[in-house]
Design a protein around this motif. Structure first.
Motif, PDB file in Angstrom:
ATOM      1  N   THR A 138      20.252  34.287   5.411  1.00  0.00           N
ATOM      2  CA  THR A 138      20.588  33.327   4.350  1.00  0.00           C
ATOM      3  C   THR A 138      19.334  32.956   3.557  1.00  0.00           C
ATOM      4  N   PRO A 139      19.363  33.084   2.224  1.00  0.00           N
ATOM      5  CA  PRO A 139      18.191  32.727   1.414  1.00  0.00           C
ATOM      6  C   PRO A 139      17.962  31.209   1.396  1.00  0.00           C
ATOM      7  N   THR A 140      16.700  30.796   1.409  1.00  0.00           N
ATOM      8  CA  THR A 140      16.301  29.414   1.159  1.00  0.00           C
ATOM      9  C   THR A 140      15.147  29.459   0.155  1.00  0.00           C
ATOM     10  N   ILE A 141      14.722  28.307  -0.327  1.00  0.00           N
ATOM     11  CA  ILE A 141      13.635  28.297  -1.306  1.00  0.00           C
ATOM     12  C   ILE A 141      12.310  28.717  -0.674  1.00  0.00           C
ATOM     13  N   ASN A 142      12.250  28.743   0.652  1.00  0.00           N
ATOM     14  CA  ASN A 142      11.017  29.138   1.333  1.00  0.00           C
ATOM     15  C   ASN A 142      11.168  30.424   2.133  1.00  0.00           C
ATOM     16  N   GLY A 143      12.172  31.230   1.797  1.00  0.00           N
ATOM     17  CA  GLY A 143      12.353  32.499   2.498  1.00  0.00           C
ATOM     18  C   GLY A 143      13.709  32.582   3.169  1.00  0.00           C
ATOM     19  N   THR A 144      13.936  33.700   3.841  1.00  0.00           N
ATOM     20  CA  THR A 144      15.231  33.964   4.481  1.00  0.00           C
ATOM     21  C   THR A 144      15.239  33.468   5.915  1.00  0.00           C
ATOM     22  N   VAL A 145      16.350  32.839   6.323  1.00  0.00           N
ATOM     23  CA  VAL A 145      16.533  32.403   7.710  1.00  0.00           C
ATOM     24  C   VAL A 145      17.886  32.914   8.193  1.00  0.00           C
ATOM     25  N   ASN A 146      18.064  32.956   9.518  1.00  0.00           N
ATOM     26  CA  ASN A 146      19.345  33.360  10.109  1.00  0.00           C
ATOM     27  C   ASN A 146      20.226  32.137  10.315  1.00  0.00           C
ATOM     28  N   LEU A 147      21.402  32.181   9.709  1.00  0.00           N
ATOM     29  CA  LEU A 147      22.365  31.086   9.821  1.00  0.00           C
ATOM     30  C   LEU A 147      23.504  31.512  10.742  1.00  0.00           C
ATOM     31  N   THR A 148      23.864  30.636  11.673  1.00  0.00           N
ATOM     32  CA  THR A 148      24.956  30.930  12.597  1.00  0.00           C
ATOM     33  C   THR A 148      26.291  30.596  11.949  1.00  0.00           C
ATOM     34  N   ILE A 149      27.140  31.622  11.804  1.00  0.00           N
ATOM     35  CA  ILE A 149      28.483  31.438  11.248  1.00  0.00           C
ATOM     36  C   ILE A 149      29.451  31.266  12.420  1.00  0.00           C
ATOM     37  N   PRO A 150      30.190  30.153  12.469  1.00  0.00           N
ATOM     38  CA  PRO A 150      31.117  29.961  13.588  1.00  0.00           C
ATOM     39  C   PRO A 150      32.320  30.894  13.469  1.00  0.00           C
ATOM     40  N   LYS A 151      32.941  31.211  14.601  1.00  0.00           N
ATOM     41  CA  LYS A 151      34.153  32.008  14.581  1.00  0.00           C
ATOM     42  C   LYS A 151      35.251  31.267  13.810  1.00  0.00           C
ATOM     43  N   GLY A 152      36.008  32.018  13.042  1.00  0.00           N
ATOM     44  CA  GLY A 152      37.108  31.418  12.296  1.00  0.00           C
ATOM     45  C   GLY A 152      36.645  30.667  11.054  1.00  0.00           C
ATOM     46  N   ALA A 153      35.461  31.005  10.530  1.00  0.00           N
ATOM     47  CA  ALA A 153      34.964  30.340   9.323  1.00  0.00           C
ATOM     48  C   ALA A 153      35.893  30.622   8.142  1.00  0.00           C
ATOM     49  N   THR A 154      35.906  29.695   7.193  1.00  0.00           N
ATOM     50  CA  THR A 154      36.791  29.851   6.046  1.00  0.00           C
ATOM     51  C   THR A 154      36.066  29.498   4.755  1.00  0.00           C
ATOM     52  N   THR A 155      36.604  29.939   3.634  1.00  0.00           N
ATOM     53  CA  THR A 155      36.012  29.629   2.331  1.00  0.00           C
ATOM     54  C   THR A 155      35.988  28.118   2.100  1.00  0.00           C
ATOM     55  N   GLY A 156      34.863  27.630   1.594  1.00  0.00           N
ATOM     56  CA  GLY A 156      34.711  26.207   1.339  1.00  0.00           C
ATOM     57  C   GLY A 156      34.079  25.449   2.481  1.00  0.00           C
ATOM     58  N   GLN A 157      34.002  26.060   3.671  1.00  0.00           N
ATOM     59  CA  GLN A 157      33.365  25.397   4.804  1.00  0.00           C
ATOM     60  C   GLN A 157      31.870  25.248   4.529  1.00  0.00           C
ATOM     61  N   LYS A 158      31.310  24.098   4.881  1.00  0.00           N
ATOM     62  CA  LYS A 158      29.903  23.826   4.585  1.00  0.00           C
ATOM     63  C   LYS A 158      29.087  23.702   5.855  1.00  0.00           C
ATOM     64  N   LEU A 159      27.941  24.351   5.824  1.00  0.00           N
ATOM     65  CA  LEU A 159      26.997  24.306   6.934  1.00  0.00           C
ATOM     66  C   LEU A 159      25.667  23.762   6.416  1.00  0.00           C
ATOM     67  N   ARG A 160      24.889  23.147   7.304  1.00  0.00           N
ATOM     68  CA  ARG A 160      23.638  22.520   6.881  1.00  0.00           C
ATOM     69  C   ARG A 160      22.428  23.167   7.562  1.00  0.00           C
ATOM     70  N   LEU A 161      21.423  23.439   6.748  1.00  0.00           N
ATOM     71  CA  LEU A 161      20.129  23.877   7.266  1.00  0.00           C
ATOM     72  C   LEU A 161      19.176  22.701   7.104  1.00  0.00           C
ATOM     73  N   ARG A 162      18.894  22.002   8.185  1.00  0.00           N
ATOM     74  CA  ARG A 162      18.092  20.789   8.119  1.00  0.00           C
ATOM     75  C   ARG A 162      16.636  21.110   7.739  1.00  0.00           C
ATOM     76  N   GLY A 163      16.119  20.287   6.833  1.00  0.00           N
ATOM     77  CA  GLY A 163      14.714  20.416   6.461  1.00  0.00           C
ATOM     78  C   GLY A 163      14.386  21.606   5.595  1.00  0.00           C
TER      79      GLY A 163
END
Length: 308
Positions: free
Chosen positions: A236-261
């Motif tokens: 997943t792109p961020t303003i400071n480079g790419t990080v790995n984001l964990t996608i939960p099983k059964g994810a759906t369009t519109g679901q929001k996840l947070r990358l703290r900091g």
């Protein structure tokens, strides 16, 4: 900018700081040169940017409302200054200037600047010089910076009206409409007066991938059908480079996840998921879904109410 800065923003003189900001942002979204190619829109945006730069500063706004400065932030001539000085009872030079009650102050200024060079001494009385000086005018410009430079900070080079290049430091987290002061980079002063300052009002160009609210960064992240169903780690792109984001099983369009900091200065990055179908539904996937639907079908619209 010429004219009434309140009119340029479409607000009244009683507008609050929040109303000024909202009006400027509305005009920027509609008339920014990157968003609206109409030359008239560019002029409206330029006028609004200059007006907001003037009025967002409470001191400048008070001085403008009081008539002390004009719409460009320049000092207005105080027409009675020299007359008041000459007529003062304790002024030993009052009679030597020849001012009287009906003196035309425009002629006084014309005479003063016509006879005295900017680098020469001012009035002389009895052979004693008095230095004349005037600070140079402030200059105001609009500078567009890209989204990432504004978010992370950086340096850019500009060319001043005198032809000189100058490196400007853009602070981390710079926002649209923010003003940077360049000390002594304005117009030259007269006599021993120092130069004015230059003020750069920033406009932040939109980014094709990120958007910003305060110190939080927002991103829409496309994921595949299999990633949505099975979950997993997604780059997943961020303003400071790419990080790995964990996608939960059964994810759906519109679901929001947070990358703290991962935002600006401790802000977060909000990631909104968007499930993307494969470019082509092949026979194998079609057959699987036909079989799966027979025993696992569901109604995603069950909560919707149709009709009245």
């Amino acid at each position: 900018m010429a004219g009434d800065p309140y009119a340029a923003l479409g607000v009244t003189k009683t507008a609050t700081e929040a109303e000024l900001k909202a009006a400027y942002r509305k005009i920027a979204k509609a008339d920014h040169p990157d968003l609206n190619p109409d030359p008239r829109a560019a002029e409206r945006f330029k006028a609004a940017a200059a007006a907001y730069d003037l009025l967002k500063d409470p001191v400048q706004r008070r001085r403008f409302d009081a008539g002390e400065i004009d719409e460009q932030g320049q000092e207005r001539p105080q027409r009675r200054y020299y007359r008041d000085h000459a007529e003062a009872a304790d002024n030993p030079y009052a009679r030597s200037y020849g001012f009287d009650q009906d003196a035309d102050m425009g002629d006084v200024f014309s005479d003063l600047f016509g006879r005295r060079g900017a680098g020469q001494e001012g009035f002389r009385q009895g052979g004693q010089p008095r230095d004349f000086y005037m600070r140079g005018q402030d200059h105001r410009f609009t500078l567009q910076v890209d989204f990432m430079t504004a978010a992370k900070g950086g340096k850019t080079r500009i060319t001043l009206p005198d032809g000189n290049d100058l490196e400007v430091t853009i602070p981390k987290g710079a926002q649209d409409g923010q003003t940077i002061r360049l000390k002594d980079k304005g117009g030259p002063g007269f006599g021993k007066g120092g130069p004015g300052d230059a003020y750069l009002t920033l406009t932040v160009a939109p980014d094709p991938m990120f958007r910003r609210e305060g110190n939080d960064i927002f991103l829409t992240l496309p994921i595949s059908l299999s990633e949505a169903i099975l979950g997993g780690k997604v780059a997943t792109p961020t303003i400071n480079g790419t990080v790995n984001l964990t996608i939960p099983k059964g994810a759906t369009t519109g679901q929001k996840l947070r990358l703290r900091g991962r935002g600006i200065d401790g802000g977060d990055q909000q990631v909104e998921l968007k499930v993307m179908m494969p470019p082509k539904v092949d026979p194998e996937l079609e057959a699987f879904m036909e079989s799966w639907r027979k025993s696992h079908d569901y109604d995603p619209r069950a909560g919707l109410k149709y009709g009245s």
